[in-house]
Design an enzyme around this catalytic site. Sequence first.
Site, PDB file in Angstrom:
ATOM      1  N   GLU A   1      -4.966   2.112   2.521  1.00 25.03           N
ATOM      2  CA  GLU A   1      -5.043   0.902   3.346  1.00 25.03           C
ATOM      3  C   GLU A   1      -5.234   1.256   4.804  1.00 25.03           C
ATOM      4  O   GLU A   1      -6.022   0.628   5.516  1.00 25.03           O
ATOM      5  CB  GLU A   1      -3.779   0.058   3.166  1.00 25.03           C
ATOM      6  CG  GLU A   1      -3.785  -1.274   3.898  1.00 25.03           C
ATOM      7  CD  GLU A   1      -3.303  -1.194   5.346  1.00 25.03           C
ATOM      8  OE1 GLU A   1      -3.578  -2.131   6.121  1.00 25.03           O
ATOM      9  OE2 GLU A   1      -2.646  -0.186   5.702  1.00 25.03           O
TER      10      GLU A   1
ATOM     11  N   HIS B   1       0.844  -1.208   0.000  1.00 23.38           N
ATOM     12  CA  HIS B   1       0.000   0.000   0.000  1.00 23.38           C
ATOM     13  C   HIS B   1       0.869   1.243   0.000  1.00 23.38           C
ATOM     14  O   HIS B   1       1.912   1.303   0.650  1.00 23.38           O
ATOM     15  CB  HIS B   1      -1.024  -0.001   1.136  1.00 23.38           C
ATOM     16  CG  HIS B   1      -0.483   0.143   2.526  1.00 23.38           C
ATOM     17  ND1 HIS B   1      -0.192   1.370   3.094  1.00 23.38           N
ATOM     18  CD2 HIS B   1      -0.218  -0.776   3.482  1.00 23.38           C
ATOM     19  CE1 HIS B   1       0.228   1.192   4.333  1.00 23.38           C
ATOM     20  NE2 HIS B   1       0.236  -0.101   4.600  1.00 23.38           N
TER      21      HIS B   1
ATOM     22  N   ASP C   1       6.130   1.063   6.964  1.00 27.69           N
ATOM     23  CA  ASP C   1       4.695   0.863   6.758  1.00 27.69           C
ATOM     24  C   ASP C   1       4.155   1.948   5.840  1.00 27.69           C
ATOM     25  O   ASP C   1       3.694   2.990   6.310  1.00 27.69           O
ATOM     26  CB  ASP C   1       3.970   0.883   8.108  1.00 27.69           C
ATOM     27  CG  ASP C   1       2.503   0.524   8.008  1.00 27.69           C
ATOM     28  OD1 ASP C   1       2.120  -0.086   7.000  1.00 27.69           O
ATOM     29  OD2 ASP C   1       1.746   0.849   8.941  1.00 27.69           O
TER      30      ASP C   1
ATOM     31  N   ASP D   1       3.261  -6.111   3.590  1.00 25.88           N
ATOM     32  CA  ASP D   1       2.845  -5.022   4.486  1.00 25.88           C
ATOM     33  C   ASP D   1       3.183  -5.374   5.936  1.00 25.88           C
ATOM     34  O   ASP D   1       2.327  -5.326   6.820  1.00 25.88           O
ATOM     35  CB  ASP D   1       1.345  -4.743   4.332  1.00 25.88           C
ATOM     36  CG  ASP D   1       0.883  -3.557   5.180  1.00 25.88           C
ATOM     37  OD1 ASP D   1       1.741  -2.745   5.578  1.00 25.88           O
ATOM     38  OD2 ASP D   1      -0.329  -3.453   5.454  1.00 25.88           O
TER      39      ASP D   1
ATOM     40  N   HIS E   1       3.278   2.913  13.113  1.00 22.83           N
ATOM     41  CA  HIS E   1       2.336   4.021  13.310  1.00 22.83           C
ATOM     42  C   HIS E   1       2.857   5.090  14.274  1.00 22.83           C
ATOM     43  O   HIS E   1       2.076   5.727  14.985  1.00 22.83           O
ATOM     44  CB  HIS E   1       0.978   3.498  13.814  1.00 22.83           C
ATOM     45  CG  HIS E   1       0.252   2.650  12.824  1.00 22.83           C
ATOM     46  ND1 HIS E   1      -0.977   2.077  13.099  1.00 22.83           N
ATOM     47  CD2 HIS E   1       0.569   2.267  11.566  1.00 22.83           C
ATOM     48  CE1 HIS E   1      -1.386   1.386  12.040  1.00 22.83           C
ATOM     49  NE2 HIS E   1      -0.452   1.482  11.098  1.00 22.83           N
TER      50      HIS E   1
END
Length: 480
Positions: A336, A290, A302, A364, A435
């Site tokens: 995503e 993604h 990510d 991913d 994240h």
Amino acid sequence: MKQKAFVVLWALSVGLISGCQQLDNNSPQNATTPTIEANATINRQLAKQALNSTLAYDIVESLTVEVGPRLAGTEQDLIAVDWAVKKLTHLGFDKVYKEPVQVPVWLRGYASASITAPYPQPLVITALGGSVATPKEGITAPIIRFDDLQSLIEANAADVKGKIVFIDHKTERHRTAKGYVMTVGGRSKGAVEAAKKGAVAVVIRSIGTDHDRMAHTGMMRYQNDVVKIPAAAMSNPDADLINAMLKRQQPITLSLNLSSQNRGVATSYNVIAEVTGSTKPEEVVLISAHLDSWDEGTGAIDDGAGVAIVAAAGKLIQDLPQKPARTIRVVLYAAEELGLVGGKAYAKAHAQEMAKHYIATESDFGAGRIYQLDVKVNPEVVDKVLQEHALLSEVGVAPGNNNAYGGPDVSMLPKLGVPVASLRQDGTDYFDYHHTPNDTLDKIDPEALAQNVAVYAQFAYTMAQSTIDLRPLVQPKANQ
């Protein structure tokens, strides 16, 4: 077949393939030997090129430096789409195109929190993706702590009403995503369950395995018939701090202020590149990642790493003197992070082609080394499929099982009859950075990234050449 026994067969098959030149001309296998030899030679060539190339690292370096964070629906997202089209075109794919996707637009805004009593201290927090804002003056209320989401669900509503729910579920460290799967429900469903019981906000312990004073963002969900309350994550050290305060057995009051905004929808794009198949161009081997990322870091692991892995693997196959039988399709999905939006849009847009999708997979899970190949295919051909990938043992990959889900954006494809594969990466430290602002290029090991490219290139080429019928995924019952 038992796993240990199959590993032996896997290793033996490598020897059989490499030694097939010794078969005499009268051997009944001689007719298939050239194909076996040719595929083995090309697979070893692909692996060697991948392991000695910096292409994937150069791609992810370009993405993180020239684009950086690329939250879906923002200006940076469109810059990333333009970057991807130009990069894939420059790499020389036979076909490069994009398909429009309607994506939600959410802006993080400002986030702050502090303990106001009994021991005033600031906290490090971040809004969860999709969260509504607090009132401009913020929210100040007592907290109520829960070990996990289930404890909240089972709580007495009278104890929760008017409070800020604190879900304190620690994420365990594993090579797989096992720890994340156990805790992520608190992030995705916590606001709904807290609001059902009258809470005014929810703050979770970050879904991460680190001890850094950084909060981990991630998507959360609302329910139309439940009031929407603000949702945030705090750093793991701050969660520990609150627990230490709770030991003093005094009520704790927290002040929370978020200015996040939901701004409707915008147009983004799935970006697609193809290596056209030589004899079965209508059949597709899909390798994907993604393109979007959260806005806190630069989206290196990510999923810049995944973008680089599948693009570089496709490029190696593109440059072969003879293209494989099937088309290799590289898909870089939109949005995503905001709910598999690009993956769902792709499945819908290509619904009439699903029968022609031979197999699909997605990268991913960072850039850790791949250690195992799992598939989801016709149960009767699992051993044949895994044996066909025997050469992966030379780059450290063992045969796995038939329980693959393929990756987030392809996870819906098995329901449509499409076989999938999971090329399992070592994610031991993945959730240290996931994240967070710490998701940056320096977290990628170039040698591990190159190993991923080698595995993806070999996998995609082998599948594009395979003559095994991978369908149906579930065998019909004997009496049907």
